[in-house]
Design a protein around this motif. Structure first.
Motif, PDB file in Angstrom:
ATOM      1  N   LEU A  46       0.915  -1.292   0.110  1.00  0.00           N
ATOM      2  CA  LEU A  46      -0.129   0.058  -0.084  1.00  0.00           C
ATOM      3  C   LEU A  46       0.866   1.155  -0.036  1.00  0.00           C
ATOM      4  CD1 LEU A  46      -2.762  -1.207   2.519  1.00  0.00           C
ATOM      5  CD2 LEU A  46      -3.237  -0.354   0.106  1.00  0.00           C
TER       6      LEU A  46
ATOM      7  N   CYS B 117      -8.452  -2.196   4.598  1.00  0.00           N
ATOM      8  CA  CYS B 117      -9.660  -1.318   5.237  1.00  0.00           C
ATOM      9  C   CYS B 117      -9.465  -0.453   6.203  1.00  0.00           C
ATOM     10  CB  CYS B 117     -10.794  -2.551   5.604  1.00  0.00           C
ATOM     11  SG  CYS B 117     -11.371  -3.505   4.112  1.00  0.00           S
ATOM     12  N   SER B 118      -8.017  -0.048   6.340  1.00  0.00           N
ATOM     13  CA  SER B 118      -7.918   0.907   7.326  1.00  0.00           C
ATOM     14  C   SER B 118      -8.513   2.283   7.076  1.00  0.00           C
ATOM     15  CB  SER B 118      -6.479   1.017   7.358  1.00  0.00           C
ATOM     16  OG  SER B 118      -5.727   1.316   6.327  1.00  0.00           O
ATOM     17  N   PRO B 119      -8.846   3.094   8.049  1.00  0.00           N
ATOM     18  CA  PRO B 119      -9.728   4.100   7.691  1.00  0.00           C
ATOM     19  C   PRO B 119      -9.227   4.970   6.602  1.00  0.00           C
ATOM     20  CG  PRO B 119      -8.761   4.472   9.824  1.00  0.00           C
ATOM     21  CD  PRO B 119      -8.549   3.104   9.448  1.00  0.00           C
ATOM     22  N   GLY B 120      -7.821   5.352   6.288  1.00  0.00           N
ATOM     23  CA  GLY B 120      -7.281   6.028   5.524  1.00  0.00           C
ATOM     24  C   GLY B 120      -7.393   5.508   4.115  1.00  0.00           C
ATOM     25  N   PHE B 121      -7.612   4.248   3.902  1.00  0.00           N
ATOM     26  CA  PHE B 121      -8.061   3.632   2.552  1.00  0.00           C
ATOM     27  C   PHE B 121      -9.128   3.284   2.370  1.00  0.00           C
ATOM     28  CE2 PHE B 121      -3.115   2.748   2.919  1.00  0.00           C
ATOM     29  CZ  PHE B 121      -2.898   3.399   1.859  1.00  0.00           C
TER      30      PHE B 121
ATOM     31  N   GLU C 181       0.554   3.675  -3.133  1.00  0.00           N
ATOM     32  CA  GLU C 181      -0.687   4.526  -2.725  1.00  0.00           C
ATOM     33  C   GLU C 181      -1.563   5.376  -3.710  1.00  0.00           C
ATOM     34  OE1 GLU C 181       0.922   6.922   0.583  1.00  0.00           O
ATOM     35  OE2 GLU C 181      -0.795   7.912   0.917  1.00  0.00           O
TER      36      GLU C 181
ATOM     37  N   ARG D  64     -15.324  -3.014   5.150  1.00  0.00           N
ATOM     38  CA  ARG D  64     -15.773  -2.138   6.119  1.00  0.00           C
ATOM     39  C   ARG D  64     -16.791  -1.297   5.742  1.00  0.00           C
ATOM     40  NH1 ARG D  64     -13.893   3.338   7.414  1.00  0.00           N
ATOM     41  NH2 ARG D  64     -13.440   3.590   9.398  1.00  0.00           N
TER      42      ARG D  64
ATOM     43  N   GLN E 195      -5.472  -3.959   6.880  1.00  0.00           N
ATOM     44  CA  GLN E 195      -4.812  -2.737   6.101  1.00  0.00           C
ATOM     45  C   GLN E 195      -5.728  -2.212   5.015  1.00  0.00           C
ATOM     46  OE1 GLN E 195      -2.510  -2.423   8.383  1.00  0.00           O
ATOM     47  NE2 GLN E 195      -2.574  -4.423   9.173  1.00  0.00           N
TER      48      GLN E 195
END
Lengths: 441, 441, 441
Positions: free
Chosen positions: B238, B306-310, B242, B269, B304
């Motif tokens: 990632l 689905c972490s909030p920044g992605f 990015e 998510r 990862q």
């Protein structure tokens, strides 16, 4: 109160008498051989005209209506199959279901084998004649009971269909009642089936008498009644009235309302329209079982009204849905399948729907900050005198608390769990005291 | 029809043969000692390269990747514990699970007491060797069955771990198939576990063979396959990609797909992504039980993605979820736990998912006002010839009624309750007749 | 950590002792004859003032407050009914419930028949004296047990109510605690009932002691406590504070919290307010049964706070709801109906609500792309040392994954199914490590 006229009409209606009248209409119209075009439809509409002054429209064969073309007009005088001894083994005069609806003219001698290719029966119900059509594919044929079918022996048969399929007209009836608002309620019923009672002489009779009764009432909405052949009729009407359909705020297709089954309501494609909430509220507060169905894109003319390019808020009211009773589309859908009581109860249901639609206003609380003081206005007098005073007081409080211009009276009835009648009665008193003002638009 | 290639591929696939092939990949890769870095990963990717030409990436130790740093590379040649008689009582050569993964080098004599501080066992499963790691905290250690642990007596033991932990690289594999669209489907699987079959040689084998099969198909979407070490691998990928992640329109993490359990799908998510509806529709129409889980922020690399920044629309397909079978992370996750049939059925499930994604278009009805006349276009021919003609006709009507550009075919399948295949087949015929047009963008 | 003060206060509170104190307040206030105005209310507020320094407000009779007018002040010194022998057969001195609350002065001889028109009893509970009022309709009357009522014989009775109903004041108490924020939490309780314990000396005692305890804490929100007569009190307060009500971000009406029933929470009119989620989360994680009720527009002063022109996020906390226990509004709502333990548990519940409100922040993950590396920050030390380390680690991951500025800690607790305390503790550690930042506004 403007609509008291309507509520009073309902109260004063003798539904036993009305049931008899509805049943008489069904009986009178039963013998006529109807189809999607032709003199049977005209005769039916002429009869209805004596009940309520519907306007007849005649649309020429060949007229383009969206993706369709108005078909040739079909008329039939006689039809039979004779055996070699000259005996009519199948006879149109005994039942107009015997002929394949829209059968082209034919007159010839055929073997049993050739004949059989043009015969339709229902082996699972050997006593019944099926109802079959061939509107858009030219064909000739006969329908008969499987019992009679099995009696046919090797022979030379004379087949005769004295029909015509020629340029002519598609005929439908329309009746309009002008109310206070240009906003319309559409009520549509199909008139294309021959001697079948529930589907749809029941719908025709009920719609005609509903229209007659409403014509005397003082109405908020305008009402438009359509007596149309299924599918091609609604398509034709929509094509001719495309510019005005935005006036239709609520609608119902009415069909199969004479049998003894419980009410079935099929929701609009929108699924959340006011008519959906109105009918659901009435059904949920009735004492009978009922059935709610989500919209699906087959059935009656709601298919056209709810096509994605229109997406009108039109639901469908039935008793037992089409295809779910064995007599559907057979000779057993006869004068015994429908009953005067059922017809009267269906008419009453439609009156109730209309009444709730008429009364289902949105109000704005004129004292939205804290509760108004009901006591000093003498409103507790109304409450105290009410047969269910506790619930009636709750109804007042619910109406006041929810009347922010976003909730209709049916919405408030739904949320509070109180009867619409109670909510509506409370709103009327509060409005009379200037505690509520109708929210327009 | 563009994707017939894919549908045909699925139909023509001999899944028995494919199961054997999948099982062979698992068996071949089983002996290799993998970790999050090192030669075991390289060897595994070289093997996969023979199946499908994955590109290997090598990222230097010390590289900053978001909040993390690519760790030193770990390699191991041998490891044992010898008793005072010189007998190997724990031997890396017998099972690479015996060594704590990422164990630092050690060579010394220790008492039983000191040794025990570095031993890991599973008292509740005394025959199984646990799998343990210490990636980010330097330590040495051994894992063994509790049965063997209990045999250890007071003695002087020689411990030896012949490993290196040095600057090197993190290695991962990537394989890209260019489709008609730049929009990507991401399929990711972790490759960091040593001799454990279900977790995750099953996922590796299945992903490799899926990639191989898709490389021959004519695809609408582009497909990106990642063979990466868990956590640090997805974080690294990632970090390096990015700018391109917005191309990922759908994604699946694949793991633990070789055991005999039913399928488990863990939603993205977002919870309402197209991939969620696609997989749910397939599972709900399958004949087996299955399990749906809402997203939660632990598990595999979906953490990862689905972490909030992605917040990418990436779900996770498993059979029995990690931690819910006793063999998880033990020596009992071996060649007997996984089966060729299970692997083949998982591959078939992924094919089906890809196939539905490929076919799941949105259309716009070109005759949205009323129904089009299907009869005059000969469409009833298709319907009449269909094995389930009634449902197929309904499928046509549903597709026409719902194709307003807002509903995908999976949405229509969900709403109508009809099989996606039927809906998709109906859409294809209607599109061929120009009654539908694909809604792009 | 700013609110440790509060959490510590709760932890250090001896709730057994607090229960005794609450019960003493109830006992001390029990004999006073309160009404919506008058010296009983003043005496009650003077007593409360010794607990917490409430400010007394006096609003003149005749003041217009929205649709209402502040009524005349009512005071009473004595009231009785004497038989012809001079025996007090009904005596205000024995119970202030014996007089119709707001009874106008009267002194005259009446027959049994005339007397009976002014008597109120409860035939279904023949030993209990009912509580009745006539605030806005001038009347005199007495309440008595049905048993005593039946003993009354034909006689000449002397009725005497030594009351005054004159221009005066409506009195209420207000106590304000300034917190870090101008945003307010409103806690309101009614003080207008005479000798009735659960309704609402329980609410008065609990609110007074809650206010006292909070006055010592370091608080994020400002807190406003209202001790007001029901209906006219909240209407008056709202009329006088109309401009400031937008500061009220959360609110609770507290009533009937001393009986042994489970907690009942009546949601705000909004139905989805933060206070609703906070209280529901606490109740759902408690070990007792509880009851949730949707808003309805009757009950206590939430009626006014939730009128459509205000629609404040004010819920109502009770144990057994008004009207659902037989002792409600009778002499049986006495010192035996309420218990020290119940009162203490209600106070603890309110502390918990306040504590969760105080802690219920929204955070923004400062490393939103992929997970941050918890290990290198030593956060696993916190996790390892936690009594439920697995859940605590999950709590960390949930907080990190959900902290996108849109989800409060209660939202995260709801979604994750983890205890709020665990979520809050995780957030605190992550914020201390600068992995989270509070989202303000």
């Amino acid at each position: 109160m403007k609509n008291n006229g309507l509520a009073d009409t309902v109260k004063q209606t003798d539904f036993d008498k009305m049931g008899a009248e509805l049943y008489r209409v069904v009986s009178d119209l039963f013998p006529i051989c109807r189809s999607i075009t032709g003199d049977g439809v005209r005769e039916t509409l002429q009869y209805i005209k004596k009940v309520v002054p519907v306007e007849l429209h005649e649309i020429s064969s060949g007229t383009k209506v969206f993706d369709w073309t108005v078909p040739k007009e079909w008329n039939i005088r006689d039809a039979y199959v004779k055996d070699s001894k000259g005996k009519r083994v199948i006879d149109f005069n005994k039942s107009n279901l015997h002929v394949l609806n829209y059968s082209i003219p034919v007159k010839k001698k055929v073997s049993l084998q050739e004949l059989q290719e043009h015969l339709f029966t229902l082996p699972e119900y050997p006593d019944w004649i099926p109802y079959r059509t061939s509107y858009y594919k030219e064909n000739w044929g006969f329908c008969l009971s499987h019992k009679d079918f099995e009696k046919l022996k090797e022979d030379s048969y004379e087949v005769f269909v004295d029909s015509t399929l020629q340029n002519g007209y598609l005929t439908f009836g329309e009746y309009f009642i002008k109310g206070q608002l240009p906003d319309e309620v559409l009520i549509s019923t199909h008139i294309c089936h021959p001697s079948l009672c529930n589907d749809n002489l029941s719908g025709i009779a009920m719609t005609a008498l509903l229209a007659k009764q409403l014509s005397n009432a003082d109405l908020r909405y305008s009402y438009r009644f359509l007596f149309i052949p299924g599918t091609i009729g609604s398509i034709t009407w929509l094509a001719m009235n495309e510019k005005n359909v935005s006036k239709i705020k609520h609608g119902l297709v009415v069909a199969c309302v004479g049998d003894a089954g419980n009410f079935t309501y099929k929701k609009t494609r929108q699924g959340n329209a006011e008519i959906d909430h109105v009918v659901m509220n009435i059904l949920e507060n009735s004492e009978s079982d009922f059935k709610l169905i989500d919209f699906f894109p087959y059935g009656y003319d709601e298919r056209q009204f709810c096509s994605p390019g229109f997406n009108l808020p039109v639901g469908c009211l039935m008793r037992t849905p089409h295809g779910e009773y064995p007599e559907y589309h057979t000779s057993a859908d006869d004068l015994e399948l429908v009953g005067a009581k059922n017809l009267a109860a269906s008419l009453k249901m439609c009156f109730t729907i209309v009444n709730v639609l008429e009364e289902n206003k949105k109000y704005i609380n004129q004292n939205p900050k804290c509760e108004p003081q009901l006591g000093r206005r003498g409103i507790y007098r109304h409450i105290g005198g009410h047969p269910d005073s506790r619930k009636f007081q709750l109804a007042m409080l619910w109406v006041l608390n929810s009347s922010d211009g976003h909730h209709s009276l049916v919405d408030i009835a739904e949320r509070s769990g109180l009867q619409f009648g109670l909510i509506s009665e409370a709103a009327e008193i509060l409005a009379a005291e200037n505690l509520l003002k109708e929210s327009v638009g």
